[in-house]
Design a protein around this motif. Sequence first.
Motif, mmCIF file in Angstrom:
data_model
loop_
_atom_site.group_PDB
_atom_site.id
_atom_site.type_symbol
_atom_site.label_atom_id
_atom_site.label_comp_id
_atom_site.label_asym_id
_atom_site.label_seq_id
_atom_site.Cartn_x
_atom_site.Cartn_y
_atom_site.Cartn_z
ATOM 1 N N GLN A 87 0.836 -1.204 0.000
ATOM 2 C CA GLN A 87 0.000 0.000 0.000
ATOM 3 C C GLN A 87 0.869 1.252 0.000
ATOM 4 O O GLN A 87 0.598 2.211 -0.717
ATOM 5 N N ALA A 88 1.934 1.220 0.778
ATOM 6 C CA ALA A 88 2.827 2.382 0.857
ATOM 7 C C ALA A 88 3.532 2.634 -0.468
ATOM 8 O O ALA A 88 3.747 3.775 -0.861
ATOM 9 N N ALA A 89 3.870 1.532 -1.163
ATOM 10 C CA ALA A 89 4.599 1.663 -2.426
ATOM 11 C C ALA A 89 3.667 1.815 -3.624
ATOM 12 O O ALA A 89 4.124 2.054 -4.742
ATOM 13 N N GLY A 90 2.365 1.631 -3.415
ATOM 14 C CA GLY A 90 1.418 1.718 -4.523
ATOM 15 C C GLY A 90 1.598 0.613 -5.544
ATOM 16 O O GLY A 90 1.476 0.830 -6.746
ATOM 17 N N LEU A 91 1.897 -0.601 -5.056
ATOM 18 C CA LEU A 91 2.107 -1.717 -5.980
ATOM 19 C C LEU A 91 0.829 -2.040 -6.734
ATOM 20 O O LEU A 91 -0.269 -1.985 -6.174
ATOM 21 N N PRO A 92 0.950 -2.396 -8.013
ATOM 22 C CA PRO A 92 -0.241 -2.699 -8.814
ATOM 23 C C PRO A 92 -0.886 -4.017 -8.425
ATOM 24 O O PRO A 92 -0.264 -4.869 -7.799
ATOM 25 N N ALA A 93 -2.124 -4.191 -8.834
ATOM 26 C CA ALA A 93 -2.879 -5.401 -8.506
ATOM 27 C C ALA A 93 -2.355 -6.635 -9.237
ATOM 28 O O ALA A 93 -2.777 -7.748 -8.939
ATOM 29 N N THR A 94 -1.442 -6.452 -10.185
ATOM 30 C CA THR A 94 -0.908 -7.583 -10.948
ATOM 31 C C THR A 94 0.090 -8.408 -10.137
ATOM 32 O O THR A 94 0.601 -9.407 -10.621
ATOM 33 N N VAL A 95 0.376 -7.984 -8.920
ATOM 34 C CA VAL A 95 1.298 -8.731 -8.070
ATOM 35 C C VAL A 95 0.616 -10.012 -7.606
ATOM 36 O O VAL A 95 -0.487 -9.975 -7.075
ATOM 37 N N GLN A 96 1.279 -11.161 -7.820
ATOM 38 C CA GLN A 96 0.774 -12.452 -7.348
ATOM 39 C C GLN A 96 1.282 -12.674 -5.931
ATOM 40 O O GLN A 96 2.472 -12.538 -5.669
ATOM 41 N N ALA A 97 0.378 -12.995 -5.035
ATOM 42 C CA ALA A 97 0.746 -13.260 -3.644
ATOM 43 C C ALA A 97 0.678 -14.758 -3.375
ATOM 44 O O ALA A 97 -0.145 -15.474 -3.978
ATOM 45 N N TYR A 98 1.534 -15.226 -2.478
ATOM 46 C CA TYR A 98 1.587 -16.645 -2.124
ATOM 47 C C TYR A 98 1.769 -16.801 -0.618
ATOM 48 O O TYR A 98 2.423 -15.976 0.025
ATOM 49 N N GLU A 99 1.271 -17.904 -0.104
ATOM 50 C CA GLU A 99 1.661 -18.353 1.218
ATOM 51 C C GLU A 99 2.928 -19.186 1.055
ATOM 52 O O GLU A 99 3.124 -19.837 0.026
ATOM 53 N N VAL A 100 3.781 -19.158 2.049
ATOM 54 C CA VAL A 100 5.034 -19.908 2.010
ATOM 55 C C VAL A 100 4.930 -21.062 3.005
ATOM 56 O O VAL A 100 4.766 -20.846 4.202
ATOM 57 N N GLY A 101 5.034 -22.285 2.483
ATOM 58 C CA GLY A 101 4.942 -23.460 3.337
ATOM 59 C C GLY A 101 6.267 -23.846 3.976
ATOM 60 O O GLY A 101 6.301 -24.412 5.070
ATOM 61 N N HIS A 102 7.365 -23.527 3.301
ATOM 62 C CA HIS A 102 8.700 -23.869 3.794
ATOM 63 C C HIS A 102 9.708 -23.114 2.932
ATOM 64 O O HIS A 102 9.437 -22.815 1.770
ATOM 65 N N VAL A 103 10.847 -22.807 3.515
ATOM 66 C CA VAL A 103 11.957 -22.233 2.752
ATOM 67 C C VAL A 103 13.190 -23.097 2.998
ATOM 68 O O VAL A 103 13.612 -23.267 4.144
#
Length: 196
Positions: free
Chosen positions: A175-191
């Motif tokens: 929100q602060a950076a004004g990122l566009p809605a085209t950003v895909q978000a993911y949950e991370v199960g493990h790294v």
Amino acid sequence: MIAMQYNFTLPADYNMDIVRQRIASKGHMLDNFPGLAFKAYLHASKDSEPTASSQNVYAPFYLWNDNEGLNNFLCGDGFKAVSHAFGWPAVKQWSVWHSHVGEQVRSAKFATRQVSAIAPYTALGGLREEETGAAKRLSQQDGVLATLVAFDPNEWTLVRFTLWRDAAVAKTAAQAAGLPATVQAYEVGHVSAPGH
């Protein structure tokens, strides 16, 4: 360094607990894989928070130190197993312009990825400098555990990828950076992140 991702789009009614259980039981197997900077086991569920994804997906994202590690993985039993379980994916690769992997990367719970087209005749040197600067600034924000920017000169795409401590931090930063809605978000199960 090389960034790599493949994506499995799963049916709308797919039980995503199957993916979560697979990550929980097999995720540790790459924790010390030679040549791997990190592998983020990513998934997103259709129409559910925190990803609000349009599809159910399983989409691991890798950062390789060199192509030897990448080749050993793709030609080995790990990729064979995942492709037999979910299908034969296209494997996207990007040449890394800048990456930062923090010491707490294994604690990441959320990820964002934006892929955008690079217009013909773009001044690539200037774009590289601009994107590298933005990635460096992002890596200094609270809650950012890893970030990278990379490009593919075959399909002329740019990828920006970030691992976050949690979804709330990512949302505030977006929100602060004004990122566009085209950003895909993911949950991370493990790294998997050797050396951390």
